[in-house]
Design a protein around this motif. Structure first.
Motif, PDB file in Angstrom:
ATOM      1  N   LEU A   1      -1.138 -12.509 -80.210  1.00  0.00           N
ATOM      2  CA  LEU A   1      -2.294 -11.849 -79.613  1.00  0.00           C
ATOM      3  C   LEU A   1      -1.861 -10.870 -78.523  1.00  0.00           C
ATOM      4  O   LEU A   1      -2.387  -9.769 -78.404  1.00  0.00           O
ATOM      5  CB  LEU A   1      -3.248 -12.896 -79.021  1.00  0.00           C
ATOM      6  CG  LEU A   1      -4.002 -13.736 -80.054  1.00  0.00           C
ATOM      7  CD1 LEU A   1      -4.754 -14.864 -79.362  1.00  0.00           C
ATOM      8  CD2 LEU A   1      -4.965 -12.878 -80.859  1.00  0.00           C
ATOM      9  N   ASP A   2      -0.875 -11.308 -77.788  1.00  0.00           N
ATOM     10  CA  ASP A   2      -0.310 -10.470 -76.736  1.00  0.00           C
ATOM     11  C   ASP A   2       0.200  -9.164 -77.316  1.00  0.00           C
ATOM     12  O   ASP A   2      -0.065  -8.080 -76.783  1.00  0.00           O
ATOM     13  CB  ASP A   2       0.879 -11.208 -76.105  1.00  0.00           C
ATOM     14  CG  ASP A   2       0.589 -11.561 -74.664  1.00  0.00           C
ATOM     15  OD1 ASP A   2      -0.592 -11.456 -74.277  1.00  0.00           O
ATOM     16  OD2 ASP A   2       1.526 -11.938 -73.955  1.00  0.00           O
ATOM     17  N   MET A   3       0.910  -9.313 -78.415  1.00  0.00           N
ATOM     18  CA  MET A   3       1.504  -8.165 -79.093  1.00  0.00           C
ATOM     19  C   MET A   3       0.415  -7.196 -79.545  1.00  0.00           C
ATOM     20  O   MET A   3       0.487  -6.000 -79.323  1.00  0.00           O
ATOM     21  CB  MET A   3       2.321  -8.668 -80.286  1.00  0.00           C
ATOM     22  CG  MET A   3       3.141  -7.601 -80.963  1.00  0.00           C
ATOM     23  SD  MET A   3       4.332  -6.858 -79.818  1.00  0.00           S
ATOM     24  CE  MET A   3       5.486  -8.235 -79.657  1.00  0.00           C
ATOM     25  N   LYS A   4      -0.610  -7.754 -80.168  1.00  0.00           N
ATOM     26  CA  LYS A   4      -1.721  -6.913 -80.630  1.00  0.00           C
ATOM     27  C   LYS A   4      -2.319  -6.115 -79.482  1.00  0.00           C
ATOM     28  O   LYS A   4      -2.582  -4.917 -79.602  1.00  0.00           O
ATOM     29  CB  LYS A   4      -2.832  -7.788 -81.241  1.00  0.00           C
ATOM     30  CG  LYS A   4      -2.559  -8.257 -82.663  1.00  0.00           C
ATOM     31  CD  LYS A   4      -3.803  -8.948 -83.228  1.00  0.00           C
ATOM     32  CE  LYS A   4      -3.529  -9.531 -84.614  1.00  0.00           C
ATOM     33  NZ  LYS A   4      -4.721 -10.173 -85.208  1.00  0.00           N
ATOM     34  N   ARG A   5      -2.509  -6.806 -78.388  1.00  0.00           N
ATOM     35  CA  ARG A   5      -3.113  -6.128 -77.237  1.00  0.00           C
ATOM     36  C   ARG A   5      -2.228  -4.999 -76.736  1.00  0.00           C
ATOM     37  O   ARG A   5      -2.701  -3.904 -76.424  1.00  0.00           O
ATOM     38  CB  ARG A   5      -3.367  -7.129 -76.110  1.00  0.00           C
ATOM     39  CG  ARG A   5      -4.649  -7.920 -76.267  1.00  0.00           C
ATOM     40  CD  ARG A   5      -4.980  -8.701 -75.027  1.00  0.00           C
ATOM     41  NE  ARG A   5      -4.110  -9.844 -74.868  1.00  0.00           N
ATOM     42  CZ  ARG A   5      -4.401 -11.076 -75.303  1.00  0.00           C
ATOM     43  NH1 ARG A   5      -5.550 -11.308 -75.910  1.00  0.00           N
ATOM     44  NH2 ARG A   5      -3.560 -12.065 -75.128  1.00  0.00           N
ATOM     45  N   LYS A   6      -0.948  -5.282 -76.680  1.00  0.00           N
ATOM     46  CA  LYS A   6      -0.020  -4.255 -76.171  1.00  0.00           C
ATOM     47  C   LYS A   6      -0.043  -3.020 -77.058  1.00  0.00           C
ATOM     48  O   LYS A   6      -0.028  -1.890 -76.569  1.00  0.00           O
ATOM     49  CB  LYS A   6       1.401  -4.816 -76.096  1.00  0.00           C
ATOM     50  CG  LYS A   6       1.611  -5.579 -74.800  1.00  0.00           C
ATOM     51  CD  LYS A   6       3.044  -6.022 -74.596  1.00  0.00           C
ATOM     52  CE  LYS A   6       3.161  -6.875 -73.349  1.00  0.00           C
ATOM     53  NZ  LYS A   6       3.953  -8.099 -73.581  1.00  0.00           N
TER      54      LYS A   6
ATOM     55  N   PHE B   1      -5.730 -18.070 -86.272  1.00  0.00           N
ATOM     56  CA  PHE B   1      -4.439 -18.755 -86.259  1.00  0.00           C
ATOM     57  C   PHE B   1      -3.338 -18.009 -85.505  1.00  0.00           C
ATOM     58  O   PHE B   1      -2.191 -18.427 -85.521  1.00  0.00           O
ATOM     59  CB  PHE B   1      -3.986 -19.007 -87.701  1.00  0.00           C
ATOM     60  CG  PHE B   1      -4.825 -20.036 -88.396  1.00  0.00           C
ATOM     61  CD1 PHE B   1      -4.448 -21.391 -88.395  1.00  0.00           C
ATOM     62  CD2 PHE B   1      -6.007 -19.690 -89.036  1.00  0.00           C
ATOM     63  CE1 PHE B   1      -5.225 -22.347 -89.039  1.00  0.00           C
ATOM     64  CE2 PHE B   1      -6.800 -20.638 -89.666  1.00  0.00           C
ATOM     65  CZ  PHE B   1      -6.406 -21.971 -89.681  1.00  0.00           C
ATOM     66  N   GLU B   2      -3.692 -16.917 -84.858  1.00  0.00           N
ATOM     67  CA  GLU B   2      -2.662 -16.194 -84.112  1.00  0.00           C
ATOM     68  C   GLU B   2      -2.125 -17.058 -82.975  1.00  0.00           C
ATOM     69  O   GLU B   2      -2.872 -17.831 -82.366  1.00  0.00           O
ATOM     70  CB  GLU B   2      -3.229 -14.908 -83.495  1.00  0.00           C
ATOM     71  CG  GLU B   2      -3.685 -13.868 -84.479  1.00  0.00           C
ATOM     72  CD  GLU B   2      -5.171 -14.006 -84.817  1.00  0.00           C
ATOM     73  OE1 GLU B   2      -5.763 -15.066 -84.518  1.00  0.00           O
ATOM     74  OE2 GLU B   2      -5.731 -13.049 -85.376  1.00  0.00           O
TER      75      GLU B   2
ATOM     76  N   TYR C   1     -10.103  -7.872 -79.679  1.00  0.00           N
ATOM     77  CA  TYR C   1      -9.647  -8.644 -80.832  1.00  0.00           C
ATOM     78  C   TYR C   1     -10.148  -8.024 -82.147  1.00  0.00           C
ATOM     79  O   TYR C   1     -11.330  -7.682 -82.276  1.00  0.00           O
ATOM     80  CB  TYR C   1     -10.116 -10.090 -80.726  1.00  0.00           C
ATOM     81  CG  TYR C   1      -9.668 -10.940 -81.893  1.00  0.00           C
ATOM     82  CD1 TYR C   1      -8.307 -11.098 -82.163  1.00  0.00           C
ATOM     83  CD2 TYR C   1     -10.595 -11.557 -82.740  1.00  0.00           C
ATOM     84  CE1 TYR C   1      -7.874 -11.862 -83.240  1.00  0.00           C
ATOM     85  CE2 TYR C   1     -10.172 -12.323 -83.818  1.00  0.00           C
ATOM     86  CZ  TYR C   1      -8.811 -12.461 -84.066  1.00  0.00           C
ATOM     87  OH  TYR C   1      -8.383 -13.213 -85.132  1.00  0.00           O
ATOM     88  N   ASP C   2      -9.251  -7.913 -83.109  1.00  0.00           N
ATOM     89  CA  ASP C   2      -9.573  -7.200 -84.352  1.00  0.00           C
ATOM     90  C   ASP C   2     -10.328  -8.047 -85.392  1.00  0.00           C
ATOM     91  O   ASP C   2     -10.607  -7.590 -86.494  1.00  0.00           O
ATOM     92  CB  ASP C   2      -8.288  -6.660 -84.981  1.00  0.00           C
ATOM     93  CG  ASP C   2      -7.291  -7.786 -85.290  1.00  0.00           C
ATOM     94  OD1 ASP C   2      -7.692  -8.979 -85.244  1.00  0.00           O
ATOM     95  OD2 ASP C   2      -6.123  -7.477 -85.582  1.00  0.00           O
ATOM     96  N   ARG C   3     -10.620  -9.268 -85.041  1.00  0.00           N
ATOM     97  CA  ARG C   3     -11.378 -10.160 -85.935  1.00  0.00           C
ATOM     98  C   ARG C   3     -10.633 -10.458 -87.231  1.00  0.00           C
ATOM     99  O   ARG C   3     -11.260 -10.688 -88.282  1.00  0.00           O
ATOM    100  CB  ARG C   3     -12.758  -9.576 -86.266  1.00  0.00           C
ATOM    101  CG  ARG C   3     -13.661  -9.641 -85.048  1.00  0.00           C
ATOM    102  CD  ARG C   3     -15.033  -9.038 -85.328  1.00  0.00           C
ATOM    103  NE  ARG C   3     -15.967  -9.428 -84.278  1.00  0.00           N
ATOM    104  CZ  ARG C   3     -17.039  -8.715 -83.929  1.00  0.00           C
ATOM    105  NH1 ARG C   3     -17.311  -7.595 -84.564  1.00  0.00           N
ATOM    106  NH2 ARG C   3     -17.833  -9.144 -82.985  1.00  0.00           N
ATOM    107  N   ALA C   4      -9.330 -10.441 -87.140  1.00  0.00           N
ATOM    108  CA  ALA C   4      -8.522 -10.746 -88.321  1.00  0.00           C
ATOM    109  C   ALA C   4      -8.878 -12.126 -88.874  1.00  0.00           C
ATOM    110  O   ALA C   4      -8.890 -12.342 -90.084  1.00  0.00           O
ATOM    111  CB  ALA C   4      -7.035 -10.676 -87.962  1.00  0.00           C
ATOM    112  N   GLY C   5      -9.186 -13.042 -87.966  1.00  0.00           N
ATOM    113  CA  GLY C   5      -9.504 -14.408 -88.384  1.00  0.00           C
ATOM    114  C   GLY C   5     -10.702 -14.468 -89.314  1.00  0.00           C
ATOM    115  O   GLY C   5     -10.828 -15.376 -90.148  1.00  0.00           O
TER     116      GLY C   5
END
Length: 443
Positions: free
Chosen positions: A104-109, A98-99, A120-124
């Motif tokens: 997602l951009d933020m996570k990557r940065k 649901f990101e 991707y951290d597989r939070a989903g």
RNA sequence: GGUCCCUUCGUCUAGUGGCCUAGGACGCUGCCCUUUCACGGCGGAAACACGGGUUCGAGUCCCGCAGGGAUCACCA
């Protein structure tokens, strides 16, 4: 088993050299193996895909002579993809996320900032039912990711790159379905390759990581990964990525604006980046016969657009009258043979036609010489030997010979310092016009 | 930044330890043909990124360094 390959352009723009190379390499391989060449229209992106671009793809491939044996659109196969999706969900290989794009951009940065690969951290995967209902209540719609299975590396022997091994720790679970429910290319591509029994996937090296990901999807849907061949990208003359200046140049503009012969493009792209010599070919036969993955370099090759133009000139110089007859606007064989060695592009014949028919402004340095030449002009209709007879007489009467003789005559008769052999050009210009030009008149 | 890949004439490349005083092709250039330019034919110049190893011997193997490309998208 006979070879089956596909060229899968997206109708979101015009074809450029990079695309054409992919099409050509697949086509050459298919022809050589007497296999099947499929044109697949990858139009899963409904917003950016247009009918115009699809038509242009057809037109460009036809112009180049890259005929296909079969063609289909991915947009006609959504039912099939949906069925596969249902199956994947049932197997628990697809999970909702649901990101937002921004999140997602933020996570990557953040990951990059910490020196970590942006995976991707597989939070989903660990969302509780409550969280999911909460997201939905917010109005969020899920996008769906494919759960990459655990084997640490995906490996294959690439027909061009040799043994390839991709570390799956550095790859994110791919998104297969957008939040709006539409497909990304990843899944349809695999489903099509399986359904159409593609034997070899031949594409650019920008796809190697995709191939690793898709390798797992092949297995998940009960298919087998075809043989893979990833060729190196092309760069511009200075080594810059081909995308901008040259890459943005559509193949249509080669045809329409520059007016190149299709075989000049085929000749270059069929050999560039391989160890086989680049040659001007009049037809693709030899390219088909000599095609060999093992001749492809793994390094990036630079493409100099000038090379295409050189090849174009060479091709034209060898092209027989019968092969261009319908593109000559009624000009005859004498004209073609006279003018052929002096053109770089077919459209150059217009300029020579004008020089023959006029108006030409004669360039006369020495009026006395022009007069003497006029006096020496043989009587009667001009023919193949007129030029020789005439220049001999001019030489006798004036004592001028060699370059001093020919250069001025050329300038007077054509207004140009260079051009086709005057022996063949003179009869085409004709007596009346020649006389006027020798008298200094525009004619 | 992580991962993967590449680095020989201007360009595309051959080369898998001695056959390399590095071969071919395009381009460039000279000569010949043509009583001119072009076309065509025949020649020539032109390269192992750099630094360490290993070895009797390295373009070829190893390490490092530098440079380049690809990828890390709810593009394909």
């Amino acid at each position: 088993m006979s070879v089956k390959v596909r060229f899968a352009p997206s109708p979101t723009g015009r074809l450029h050299v990079g695309n054409i190379r992919a099409a050509l390499v697949n086509w050459l391989f298919a022809k050589q193996q007497e296999g099947v060449f499929i044109l697949r229209i990858d139009d899963t992106d409904r917003d950016r895909s247009t009918k115009e671009n699809e038509d242009a793809i057809h037109e460009d491939l036809k112009w180049l002579g890259l005929n296909w044996d079969e063609t289909f659109r991915q947009s006609d196969r959504f039912d099939r993809y949906n069925a596969v999706v249902a199956d994947l969900k049932a197997k628990g290989l697809l999970y909702p996320c649901f990101e937002t794009t921004e999140e997602l951009d933020m996570k990557r940065k953040i990951q990059m900032g910490r020196g970590m690969p942006p995976v991707y951290d597989r939070a989903g995967l660990s969302l509780t039912n409550e969280q999911i209902t909460a997201f939905k209540a917010e109005g969020r719609k899920p996008h769906w990711r494919f759960r990459l299975t655990t084997p640490a590396r995906v490996e294959w022997t690439d027909l061009i790159r040799g043994p390839v091994s991709i570390d799956m720790e550095s790859v994110s679970d791919p998104i297969l379905i957008r939040a709006d429910g539409s497909f990304l290319y990843t899944l349809p591509s695999v489903v099509d390759d399986v359904d159409y029994k593609i034997t070899h996937i031949v594409r650019g090296e920008d796809h190697v990581t995709n191939s690793a990901v898709q390798g797992q999807i092949f297995e998940a849907i009960g298919g087998k990964m075809p043989k893979m061949a990833h060729f190196a990208m092309l760069a511009g003359k200075g080594g810059e990525a081909l995308s901008k200046r040259l890459g943005s140049m559509s193949i249509g503009s080669y045809r329409d604006e520059i007016g190149l012969e299709p075989m000049s493009v085929i000749s270059l792209l069929g050999r560039l980046g391989t160890s086989l010599p680049i040659t001007a070919f009049l037809n693709p036969q030899e390219l088909i016969e000599t095609f060999d993955f093992s001749t492809f370099s793994r390094g990036v090759a630079k493409l100099d657009p000038q090379e295409i133009e050189h090849l174009n000139a060479k091709i034209l110089h060898q092209t027989s009258f019968n092969d261009v007859i319908d593109r000559l606007d009624g000009a005859d064989e004498n004209f073609w043979n006279a003018v052929r060695p002096n053109i770089k592009k077919l459209s150059d014949i217009k300029e020579w036609a004008r020089i023959i028919e006029g108006p030409v402004t004669p360039l006369i340095d020495n009026p006395e010489f022009a007069h003497a030449a006029l006096e020496a002009l043989p009587q009667g209709e001009f023919n193949a030997s007129t030029w020789k007879d005439w220049t001999n007489r001019v030489k006798e009467t004036t004592g001028i010979k060699g370059k001093e003789l020919f250069k001025p005559l050329r300038l007077i008769l054509t207004g140009q310092g260079f051009g086709p052999d005057l022996g063949t050009l003179l009869p085409l210009i004709g007596r009346e016009t020649a006389i006027k030009r020798l008298q200094g008149e525009e004619a």
